[in-house]
Design a protein around this motif. Structure first.
Motif, PDB file in Angstrom:
ATOM      1  N   GLU A 290     -25.314 -35.034  -5.426  1.00 50.83           N
ATOM      2  CA  GLU A 290     -24.206 -35.229  -4.472  1.00 50.83           C
ATOM      3  C   GLU A 290     -22.894 -34.660  -5.013  1.00 50.83           C
ATOM      4  OE1 GLU A 290     -24.296 -36.064  -1.288  1.00 50.83           O
ATOM      5  OE2 GLU A 290     -26.467 -36.155  -1.513  1.00 50.83           O
ATOM      6  N   ASP A 291     -22.621 -34.854  -6.319  1.00 51.01           N
ATOM      7  CA  ASP A 291     -21.408 -34.284  -6.918  1.00 51.01           C
ATOM      8  C   ASP A 291     -21.452 -32.763  -6.891  1.00 51.01           C
ATOM      9  OD1 ASP A 291     -20.283 -36.754  -7.424  1.00 51.01           O
ATOM     10  OD2 ASP A 291     -21.021 -36.844  -9.490  1.00 51.01           O
ATOM     11  N   ASN A 292     -22.616 -32.196  -7.190  1.00 48.46           N
ATOM     12  CA  ASN A 292     -22.784 -30.748  -7.168  1.00 48.46           C
ATOM     13  C   ASN A 292     -22.561 -30.214  -5.753  1.00 48.46           C
ATOM     14  OD1 ASN A 292     -23.472 -28.224  -8.410  1.00 48.46           O
ATOM     15  ND2 ASN A 292     -25.488 -28.385  -7.466  1.00 48.46           N
ATOM     16  N   LYS A 293     -23.160 -30.878  -4.784  1.00 49.56           N
ATOM     17  CA  LYS A 293     -23.027 -30.460  -3.385  1.00 49.56           C
ATOM     18  C   LYS A 293     -21.561 -30.522  -2.938  1.00 49.56           C
ATOM     19  CE  LYS A 293     -24.846 -31.302   1.198  1.00 49.56           C
ATOM     20  NZ  LYS A 293     -25.688 -32.117   2.060  1.00 49.56           N
ATOM     21  N   LYS A 294     -20.872 -31.602  -3.278  1.00 54.17           N
ATOM     22  CA  LYS A 294     -19.447 -31.741  -2.909  1.00 54.17           C
ATOM     23  C   LYS A 294     -18.606 -30.638  -3.568  1.00 54.17           C
ATOM     24  CE  LYS A 294     -19.505 -36.703  -2.211  1.00 54.17           C
ATOM     25  NZ  LYS A 294     -19.141 -38.008  -2.773  1.00 54.17           N
ATOM     26  N   PHE A 295     -18.906 -30.328  -4.842  1.00 53.08           N
ATOM     27  CA  PHE A 295     -18.168 -29.279  -5.541  1.00 53.08           C
ATOM     28  C   PHE A 295     -18.285 -27.955  -4.791  1.00 53.08           C
ATOM     29  CE2 PHE A 295     -18.309 -25.571  -8.300  1.00 53.08           C
ATOM     30  CZ  PHE A 295     -17.063 -25.625  -8.885  1.00 53.08           C
ATOM     31  N   TRP A 296     -19.532 -27.560  -4.469  1.00 53.11           N
ATOM     32  CA  TRP A 296     -19.738 -26.262  -3.820  1.00 53.11           C
ATOM     33  C   TRP A 296     -19.213 -26.247  -2.390  1.00 53.11           C
ATOM     34  CZ3 TRP A 296     -20.131 -22.211  -6.575  1.00 53.11           C
ATOM     35  CH2 TRP A 296     -20.711 -22.268  -7.839  1.00 53.11           C
ATOM     36  N   GLU A 297     -19.363 -27.338  -1.668  1.00 57.47           N
ATOM     37  CA  GLU A 297     -18.816 -27.395  -0.309  1.00 57.47           C
ATOM     38  C   GLU A 297     -17.306 -27.280  -0.348  1.00 57.47           C
ATOM     39  OE1 GLU A 297     -20.581 -31.017   1.120  1.00 57.47           O
ATOM     40  OE2 GLU A 297     -22.335 -29.957   1.907  1.00 57.47           O
ATOM     41  N   SER A 298     -16.670 -27.930  -1.318  1.00 52.46           N
ATOM     42  CA  SER A 298     -15.219 -27.841  -1.481  1.00 52.46           C
ATOM     43  C   SER A 298     -14.804 -26.411  -1.817  1.00 52.46           C
ATOM     44  CB  SER A 298     -14.761 -28.798  -2.583  1.00 52.46           C
ATOM     45  OG  SER A 298     -13.405 -28.597  -2.882  1.00 52.46           O
ATOM     46  N   TYR A 299     -15.550 -25.781  -2.738  1.00 49.24           N
ATOM     47  CA  TYR A 299     -15.254 -24.392  -3.089  1.00 49.24           C
ATOM     48  C   TYR A 299     -15.343 -23.494  -1.856  1.00 49.24           C
ATOM     49  CZ  TYR A 299     -16.223 -19.577  -3.988  1.00 49.24           C
ATOM     50  OH  TYR A 299     -16.202 -18.213  -3.891  1.00 49.24           O
ATOM     51  N   LEU A 300     -16.395 -23.655  -1.056  1.00 52.22           N
ATOM     52  CA  LEU A 300     -16.582 -22.789   0.106  1.00 52.22           C
ATOM     53  C   LEU A 300     -15.461 -22.951   1.132  1.00 52.22           C
ATOM     54  CD1 LEU A 300     -20.432 -23.125   0.485  1.00 52.22           C
ATOM     55  CD2 LEU A 300     -19.174 -21.056  -0.159  1.00 52.22           C
ATOM     56  N   LEU A 301     -14.882 -24.151   1.217  1.00 56.69           N
ATOM     57  CA  LEU A 301     -13.773 -24.379   2.132  1.00 56.69           C
ATOM     58  C   LEU A 301     -12.461 -23.805   1.610  1.00 56.69           C
ATOM     59  CD1 LEU A 301     -14.490 -28.049   3.245  1.00 56.69           C
ATOM     60  CD2 LEU A 301     -14.728 -25.962   4.618  1.00 56.69           C
ATOM     61  N   ASN A 302     -12.319 -23.771   0.281  1.00 57.26           N
ATOM     62  CA  ASN A 302     -11.061 -23.334  -0.319  1.00 57.26           C
ATOM     63  C   ASN A 302     -11.337 -22.665  -1.668  1.00 57.26           C
ATOM     64  OD1 ASN A 302      -8.379 -22.978  -0.902  1.00 57.26           O
ATOM     65  ND2 ASN A 302      -8.016 -25.102  -1.460  1.00 57.26           N
ATOM     66  N   PRO A 303     -11.715 -21.382  -1.653  1.00 60.57           N
ATOM     67  CA  PRO A 303     -12.092 -20.721  -2.909  1.00 60.57           C
ATOM     68  C   PRO A 303     -10.939 -20.490  -3.887  1.00 60.57           C
ATOM     69  CG  PRO A 303     -12.184 -19.182  -1.072  1.00 60.57           C
ATOM     70  CD  PRO A 303     -11.894 -20.523  -0.495  1.00 60.57           C
ATOM     71  N   ASN A 304      -9.707 -20.644  -3.452  1.00 62.86           N
ATOM     72  CA  ASN A 304      -8.537 -20.446  -4.321  1.00 62.86           C
ATOM     73  C   ASN A 304      -8.650 -19.140  -5.092  1.00 62.86           C
ATOM     74  OD1 ASN A 304      -7.108 -22.775  -3.604  1.00 62.86           O
ATOM     75  ND2 ASN A 304      -8.346 -24.004  -4.964  1.00 62.86           N
ATOM     76  N   ASN A 305      -8.598 -19.233  -6.397  1.00 64.38           N
ATOM     77  CA  ASN A 305      -8.611 -18.044  -7.254  1.00 64.38           C
ATOM     78  C   ASN A 305      -9.992 -17.789  -7.837  1.00 64.38           C
ATOM     79  OD1 ASN A 305      -5.858 -17.631  -6.858  1.00 64.38           O
ATOM     80  ND2 ASN A 305      -5.350 -19.089  -8.464  1.00 64.38           N
ATOM     81  N   ASN A 306     -11.019 -17.896  -7.009  1.00 63.67           N
ATOM     82  CA  ASN A 306     -12.395 -17.735  -7.458  1.00 63.67           C
ATOM     83  C   ASN A 306     -13.180 -16.872  -6.477  1.00 63.67           C
ATOM     84  OD1 ASN A 306     -12.510 -19.833  -9.706  1.00 63.67           O
ATOM     85  ND2 ASN A 306     -11.755 -21.036  -8.002  1.00 63.67           N
ATOM     86  N   LYS A 307     -14.151 -16.133  -7.008  1.00 60.17           N
ATOM     87  CA  LYS A 307     -15.116 -15.418  -6.191  1.00 60.17           C
ATOM     88  C   LYS A 307     -16.482 -15.720  -6.785  1.00 60.17           C
ATOM     89  CE  LYS A 307     -12.066 -11.622  -4.972  1.00 60.17           C
ATOM     90  NZ  LYS A 307     -11.859 -10.183  -4.957  1.00 60.17           N
ATOM     91  N   VAL A 308     -17.402 -16.214  -5.948  1.00 59.12           N
ATOM     92  CA  VAL A 308     -18.727 -16.592  -6.432  1.00 59.12           C
ATOM     93  C   VAL A 308     -19.780 -15.836  -5.636  1.00 59.12           C
ATOM     94  CG1 VAL A 308     -20.357 -18.498  -6.755  1.00 59.12           C
ATOM     95  CG2 VAL A 308     -17.926 -18.872  -7.126  1.00 59.12           C
ATOM     96  N   PHE A 309     -20.812 -15.377  -6.358  1.00 60.34           N
ATOM     97  CA  PHE A 309     -21.892 -14.615  -5.751  1.00 60.34           C
ATOM     98  C   PHE A 309     -23.231 -15.224  -6.143  1.00 60.34           C
ATOM     99  CE2 PHE A 309     -18.316 -11.865  -6.683  1.00 60.34           C
ATOM    100  CZ  PHE A 309     -18.061 -11.313  -5.437  1.00 60.34           C
ATOM    101  N   ALA A 310     -24.164 -15.236  -5.201  1.00 57.90           N
ATOM    102  CA  ALA A 310     -25.544 -15.628  -5.481  1.00 57.90           C
ATOM    103  C   ALA A 310     -26.298 -14.387  -5.931  1.00 57.90           C
ATOM    104  CB  ALA A 310     -26.181 -16.213  -4.225  1.00 57.90           C
TER     105      ALA A 310
END
Length: 154
Positions: free
Chosen positions: A37-57
């Protein structure tokens, strides 16, 4: 064939499974297991507001095998990171991914420097970064680990 796609919700479950590996967490300087659940919340939060990050699968054909990205993007500088599921270690996939990122200018978009912190015991990663033009710069301590800051400059 190796592909790199923008990270999305569809990769959260696989990411969590990959990060359960104790050896990967140690080399990636994650000192504890992160609950689903913590992992899911982290990634969902990132996807809503990536700020100064770019993530790729990272995908092999259609299978999600890891992630990579740039974080702390600031003042024409960013930190690069990459991890792969353990069964793909040592097969050259990290090298393929890094070359694709460099060739496709993911590193060079308005950046003068990209750096990575690599655990001093992670000889494979040190070699990977050196093969792709990174240079050892400094040794620093992070979470009680000695790491090498490796840099790639334009």
């Amino acid at each position: 064939m190796i592909y790199i796609y923008p990270f999305s919700n569809e990769y959260i479950d696989t990411t969590h499974r990959i990060l359960l590996d104790e050896d990967l967490r140690k080399l990636f300087l994650l000192n504890r297991k992160i609950g689903y659940e913590d992992n899911k919340k982290f990634w969902e939060s990132y996807l809503l507001n990536p700020n100064n990050n770019k993530v790729f699968a990272i995908l092999e054909d259609s299978e999600h095998i890891g992630n990579c990205g740039l974080k702390n993007i600031n003042n024409n500088c960013a930190e690069f990171w990459i991890y792969l599921e353990k069964k793909y270690w040592g097969l050259g996939y990290g090298n393929i991914v890094m070359k694709k990122l460099i060739e496709n200018n993911f590193f060079r978009n308005d950046l003068d420097e990209v750096y990575a912190f690599v655990d001093i015991i992670n000889k494979r990663s040190i070699s990977l970064f050196e093969k792709n033009g990174f240079h050892k710069k400094d040794k620093v301590r992070i979470n009680d680990n000695t790491v090498i800051k490796m840099t790639l400059k334009r």
